[in-house]
Design a protein around this motif. Structure first.
Motif, mmCIF file in Angstrom:
data_model
loop_
_atom_site.group_PDB
_atom_site.id
_atom_site.type_symbol
_atom_site.label_atom_id
_atom_site.label_comp_id
_atom_site.label_asym_id
_atom_site.label_seq_id
_atom_site.Cartn_x
_atom_site.Cartn_y
_atom_site.Cartn_z
ATOM 1 N N LEU A 259 0.832 -1.209 0.000
ATOM 2 C CA LEU A 259 0.000 0.000 0.000
ATOM 3 C C LEU A 259 0.862 1.252 0.000
ATOM 4 O O LEU A 259 0.595 2.211 -0.745
ATOM 5 C CB LEU A 259 -0.925 -0.018 1.216
ATOM 6 C CG LEU A 259 -1.935 1.117 1.369
ATOM 7 C CD1 LEU A 259 -2.915 1.120 0.215
ATOM 8 C CD2 LEU A 259 -2.678 0.989 2.699
ATOM 9 N N GLU A 264 -3.467 2.832 -2.983
ATOM 10 C CA GLU A 264 -4.599 1.918 -2.827
ATOM 11 C C GLU A 264 -5.371 1.666 -4.112
ATOM 12 O O GLU A 264 -6.323 0.885 -4.130
ATOM 13 C CB GLU A 264 -5.562 2.434 -1.755
ATOM 14 C CG GLU A 264 -6.184 3.782 -2.064
ATOM 15 C CD GLU A 264 -7.135 4.227 -0.957
ATOM 16 O OE1 GLU A 264 -8.146 3.537 -0.749
ATOM 17 O OE2 GLU A 264 -6.843 5.230 -0.300
ATOM 18 N N LEU A 269 -5.070 -5.190 -4.589
ATOM 19 C CA LEU A 269 -5.551 -4.820 -3.257
ATOM 20 C C LEU A 269 -7.060 -4.993 -3.118
ATOM 21 O O LEU A 269 -7.608 -4.840 -2.042
ATOM 22 C CB LEU A 269 -5.156 -3.378 -2.917
ATOM 23 C CG LEU A 269 -3.676 -3.144 -2.614
ATOM 24 C CD1 LEU A 269 -3.420 -1.674 -2.304
ATOM 25 C CD2 LEU A 269 -3.189 -4.022 -1.458
ATOM 26 N N LYS A 275 -7.702 -6.736 0.695
ATOM 27 C CA LYS A 275 -8.795 -5.766 0.811
ATOM 28 C C LYS A 275 -9.178 -5.526 2.270
ATOM 29 O O LYS A 275 -9.338 -4.384 2.712
ATOM 30 C CB LYS A 275 -10.014 -6.265 0.031
ATOM 31 C CG LYS A 275 -11.178 -5.296 0.015
ATOM 32 C CD LYS A 275 -12.314 -5.820 -0.858
ATOM 33 C CE LYS A 275 -13.475 -4.846 -0.915
ATOM 34 N NZ LYS A 275 -14.575 -5.357 -1.780
ATOM 35 N N VAL A 278 -6.372 -3.608 4.099
ATOM 36 C CA VAL A 278 -6.414 -2.177 3.803
ATOM 37 C C VAL A 278 -7.451 -1.506 4.692
ATOM 38 O O VAL A 278 -7.215 -0.434 5.271
ATOM 39 C CB VAL A 278 -6.721 -1.924 2.312
ATOM 40 C CG1 VAL A 278 -7.011 -0.445 2.066
ATOM 41 C CG2 VAL A 278 -5.547 -2.372 1.437
ATOM 42 N N GLN A 282 -6.774 1.367 7.526
ATOM 43 C CA GLN A 282 -7.475 2.648 7.443
ATOM 44 C C GLN A 282 -8.412 2.876 8.632
ATOM 45 O O GLN A 282 -9.095 3.902 8.686
ATOM 46 C CB GLN A 282 -8.266 2.715 6.128
ATOM 47 C CG GLN A 282 -7.375 2.743 4.888
ATOM 48 C CD GLN A 282 -8.170 2.684 3.599
ATOM 49 O OE1 GLN A 282 -9.323 2.240 3.577
ATOM 50 N NE2 GLN A 282 -7.568 3.140 2.510
#
Length: 335
Positions: A259, A264, A269, A275, A278, A282
């Motif tokens: 990343l 992104e 991803l 996925k 990520v 976040q």
């Protein structure tokens, strides 16, 4: 039977957009010639994520002197060792693997690339060396068996696509120029919509007209197809263990590195595993326990889709338990 580690051979070099079609054509023609005088034994071992097909294939390859072609839409990318459950360094010294770590995370994979890599892999097999095609991305195998139409270079039309508006407007434009083809594509299918529009721009032909006049060439060699079938409860238990193991091995840190290096917006991803990681990075998933639950839940969903696809899309597939599949492979590879 131990085999050499795969070197950086031509068939596993990163594809250039302008040369992939040429590579595809050349490899297919060469393979068709090979099919006339030499027919290597090719066996596909499919199965749901977490079913154990990769471990089974490695064990069989080690015993029978096979090479392995990875049919994995994430494993083809560099940097996703944990997320795609790639073979270990030791395993790659024991068996020759193909189609792993071919692309950088910013590049795009497609069926033509897998078709080309498979043809090139078979062409360099030593005499009497069987090949096992192993992976969960069996939609690529279906495309390979049925054949692909030759395609022009579809790079360079990104600006034109953007000028059409958002995806909704792009789909509407495709519908206006080729209603028949647009009706075969979901309005949310970004990849196929962009491919169809780029094909129209490159050839000035409706996609349906192009494919009608550029018939696909079927794969010229026979592929025996099996799927590892596992009871639902047993598969779910294995997926849960797999989800836990990936977190312990560092899938979050692996995803973070990709990343930070590529951003992104890259395709891999979006795969299950990266996925969810990520989302965790976040702050959308707030704990490792929740991350594990998401990985488990989404992998179970994927496994169900994979099993349905394998069962319905291959008319001559054999669905076997691990024990029965081992016996069948032993018999086939002993002939």
């Amino acid at each position: 039977m131990p085999q050499h580690t795969q070197d950086s051979k031509t068939q596993d070099s990163p594809p250039n957009a302008e040369s992939l079609h040429l590579r595809f054509t050349q490899a297919l023609h060469s393979l068709a010639d090979k099919a006339l005088d030499s027919k290597p034994k090719i066996i596909a071992i499919l199965g749901s994520s977490g079913s154990g097909k990769t471990a089974l294939a490695h064990s069989v390859a080690l015993q029978k002197g096979c090479e392995i072609f990875s049919l994995d839409s994430l494993g083809i990318y560099k940097g996703f060792d944990i997320a795609s459950a790639k073979p270990t360094i030791l395993e790659k010294t024991q068996v020759c693997y193909h189609a792993l770590d071919v692309l950088s995370p910013s590049e795009k994979s497609n069926a033509m690339l897998f078709f080309t890599l498979l043809c090139e892999c078979i062409l360099q097999l030593k005499p009497n060396t069987p090949l096992l095609i192993v992976g969960g991305s069996s939609f690529f195998l279906k495309s390979i068996i049925e054949g692909l139409s030759p395609m022009p270079n579809l790079q360079g039309y990104e600006g034109w696509l953007e000028s059409l508006g958002e995806l909704k407007e792009q789909y509407a434009f495709l519908h206006s120029i080729d209603t028949y083809y647009a009706n075969k594509i979901a309005p949310q299918d970004t990849y196929r919509i962009h491919k169809a529009l780029s094909l129209y721009k490159a050839t000035q032909l409706k996609p349906s007209e192009y494919f009608a006049t550029h018939k696909p060439t079927p794969f010229p060699l026979h592929i025996e197809i099996f799927a590892l079938d596992k009871p639902r409860d047993e598969l779910r238990a294995d997926i849960l263990k797999r989800s836990q193991k990936m977190i312990e091995q560092g899938i979050v840190e692996e995803t973070k590195e990709v990343l930070e290096s590529y951003g992104e917006g890259i395709l891999p991803l979006n795969a299950i595993g990266p996925k969810e990681c990520v989302a965790f990075l976040q702050g959308k998933i707030t704990s490792l326990q929740s991350l594990q639950q998401e990985l488990f839940f989404h992998t179970c969903q994927l496994a169900k889709r994979q099993a349905t696809f394998n069962r319905t899309q291959f008319p001559k597939i054999s669905l076997l338990s691990k024990h029965d599949l081992q016996k069948e492979l032993d018999k086939l590879l002993s002939i």
